[in-house]
Design a protein around this motif. Sequence first.
Motif, PDB file in Angstrom:
ATOM      1  N   GLN A   1      16.319   3.738  10.531  1.00 47.63           N
ATOM      2  CA  GLN A   1      15.615   2.989   9.862  1.00 47.63           C
ATOM      3  C   GLN A   1      14.400   3.327   9.681  1.00 47.63           C
ATOM      4  O   GLN A   1      13.576   3.958  10.434  1.00 47.63           O
ATOM      5  CB  GLN A   1      15.861   1.800  10.631  1.00 47.63           C
ATOM      6  CG  GLN A   1      15.104   0.386  10.008  1.00 47.63           C
ATOM      7  CD  GLN A   1      15.340  -1.020  10.958  1.00 47.63           C
ATOM      8  OE1 GLN A   1      15.986  -0.729  12.060  1.00 47.63           O
ATOM      9  NE2 GLN A   1      14.697  -1.824  10.254  1.00 47.63           N
ATOM     10  N   THR A   2      13.591   2.980   8.549  1.00 49.54           N
ATOM     11  CA  THR A   2      12.216   3.163   8.314  1.00 49.54           C
ATOM     12  C   THR A   2      11.813   1.701   8.041  1.00 49.54           C
ATOM     13  O   THR A   2      12.367   0.843   7.471  1.00 49.54           O
ATOM     14  CB  THR A   2      11.900   4.025   6.910  1.00 49.54           C
ATOM     15  OG1 THR A   2      12.606   3.339   6.066  1.00 49.54           O
ATOM     16  CG2 THR A   2      12.410   5.363   7.253  1.00 49.54           C
TER      17      THR A   2
ATOM     18  N   GLY B   1      17.260   1.354   5.447  1.00 51.71           N
ATOM     19  CA  GLY B   1      17.939   2.253   6.538  1.00 51.71           C
ATOM     20  C   GLY B   1      19.660   2.431   6.003  1.00 51.71           C
ATOM     21  O   GLY B   1      20.039   2.001   4.829  1.00 51.71           O
TER      22      GLY B   1
END
Length: 79
Positions: free
Chosen positions: A62-63, A44
């Motif tokens: 964010q992932t 992120g």
Amino acid sequence: KEETLKSGKKTYIVGYMPQNDFMFPGSGFDELGRKGYKLAQSTGIITITEVAPNICRLTRIQTLSLHLRLPESLLLVLA
């Protein structure tokens, strides 16, 4: 990284990626994921922008990858 916007306000940019991409020997992170735990990965960027004295705006993108296999029917409900 510190940047100055066109408006003259300061902004700070911080990025992060999975720890295992840059594993340091002896850091203790190599022990994670053992003992019944499953490791996830997060990537992120965070920006902190000055709005006024002592006031800022924080944006976090964010992932997260949990490394799970889910049934397609469940994914359709969650999407």
